[in-house]
Design an enzyme around this catalytic site. Structure first.
Site, short mmCIF file in Angstrom:
data_model
loop_
_atom_site.label_atom_id
_atom_site.label_comp_id
_atom_site.label_asym_id
_atom_site.label_seq_id
_atom_site.Cartn_x
_atom_site.Cartn_y
_atom_site.Cartn_z
CG ASN A 9 36.83 49.63 44.82
OD1 ASN A 9 36.59 49.79 46.12
ND2 ASN A 9 38.01 49.06 44.10
CE LYS A 11 40.12 52.06 43.73
NZ LYS A 11 41.20 52.25 42.95
CG HIS A 95 40.60 46.13 43.12
ND1 HIS A 95 41.86 46.85 43.01
CD2 HIS A 95 39.77 46.93 42.36
CE1 HIS A 95 41.66 48.17 42.51
NE2 HIS A 95 40.58 48.04 42.10
CD GLU A 97 43.56 49.70 44.27
OE1 GLU A 97 42.69 49.83 45.29
OE2 GLU A 97 43.65 50.80 43.32
CD GLU A 167 38.86 47.87 38.28
OE1 GLU A 167 38.12 48.95 38.23
OE2 GLU A 167 39.56 47.30 39.19
N GLY A 173 43.57 55.01 38.87
CA GLY A 173 43.70 56.36 39.34
C GLY A 173 44.79 57.03 39.07
CB SER A 213 40.99 56.90 34.65
OG SER A 213 42.27 56.94 35.38
P1 13P Z 1 39.83 54.80 39.34
O1 13P Z 1 38.33 55.07 38.79
O2 13P Z 1 40.15 55.73 40.36
O3 13P Z 1 40.89 54.77 38.26
O4 13P Z 1 39.70 53.58 40.17
C1 13P Z 1 39.33 52.37 39.50
C2 13P Z 1 39.41 51.14 40.15
O5 13P Z 1 40.49 50.48 40.79
C3 13P Z 1 38.19 50.69 40.38
O6 13P Z 1 37.85 49.50 41.17
#
Ligand code: 13P
Length: 254
Positions: A9, A11, A95, A97, A167, A173, A213
């Site tokens: 992903n 983003k 997601h 976010e 997740e 992140g 992560s």
């Molecule tokens: P990270 O791997 O940067 O923690 O992000 C995970 C994520 O949100 C994938 O959709």
């Protein structure tokens, strides 16, 4: 047998030029790997570049969001049909976010998943608890509630074809991944929920990913868990060498 699925992903990173270069550079490093299904999810404007660069490869392309209406006065939105037309095979929905920053609701996640299924795009439904919810012991309730809402009105066959990404929000992140045992516990419960809602066949077929992560150094632990069929990778999917190492985790582990 559930085929492992590893998705990146991206983003809000990588425009069309960077996307095309990334796919071209990644492919030679993963082409021998026939076992894992590989997906990249770039921003909308880079989808076509990803599809074009991935045309003679086994790298599939996914969108990061979708709107459920077919067309109309919905400024800024993109329909499932449009995503299918440019060659998307997967679509992230729900997601964290999107849920936290853009007001995504459980009902919206369900409508988006249905819209994708109508055009034969596989939804990757994301669920996960916040740190506060985890500390309150609400992880199972929150994740199961999000998944049950997302599955409303879907047939057992449709559910069996889905990908569900667990997740935990506090692991995204942050460099602080869930332990593989914790992820397995949550995902095992989610699989049992699918069985109870949609029957054993759907429960056996639905693929579950862990996200949060994920790195070359921890992927093998997650993949060793019986109910974890793949990972959804953010930061580490932006670097070709890291994403290739994650995809080739079996080789890397020797
Ligand atoms: P990270 O791997 O940067 O923690 O992000 C995970 C994520 O949100 C994938 O959709």
């Amino acid at each position: 047998m559930r085929r492992p699925i590893i998705a990146g992903n991206w983003k809000m990173y990588k425009g069309p030029a960077e996307t095309a270069a990334f796919v071209a550079e990644l492919w030679p490093q993963v082409r021998e790997n026939k076992e894992v299904e590989i997906v990249v999810c770039p921003p909308f404007v880079s989808l076509e570049a990803a599809v074009r660069a991935g045309r003679d490869t086994a790298i599939a392309v996914g969108a990061q969001d979708v709107y459920w209406e077919k067309q109309g006065a919905f400024t800024g939105e993109v329909s499932a049909g449009m995503l299918a037309e440019v060659g998307c095979r997967y679509g992230l929905v729900g997601h964290s976010e999107r849920r936290q920053l853009f007001g995504e609701t459980d009902a919206g996640v369900n409508r988006k998943a249905r819209a994708l299924l109508e055009v034969n795009i596989t939804p990757i439904i994301c669920v996960g608890e916040t740190l506060e919810q985890r500390e309150q012991g609400a992880t199972a309730r929150v994740c199961q509630g999000q998944l049950e809402a997302a599955l409303q009105g879907l047939s057992p066959e449709q559910v069996g074809g889905l990908v569900v990404a667990y997740e935990p929000v506090w692991a995204i992140g942050t460099g602080r991944n869930a332990t593989s045992a914790d992820a397995q516990a949550v995902i095992g419960d989610l699989r049992r929920l699918v069985v109870s809602l949609c029957g054993p066949e759907a429960g056996k077929n639905t693929r579950f990913q862990y996200g949060g992560s994920v790195k070359p150094g921890n992927i093998a632990d997650f993949m060793a868990q019986p109910d974890i069929d793949g990972v959804l990778v953010g930061g580490a999917s932006l670097v070709v060498a890291d994403f290739a190492a994650i995809i080739n985790y079996r080789v890397a582990a020797g």
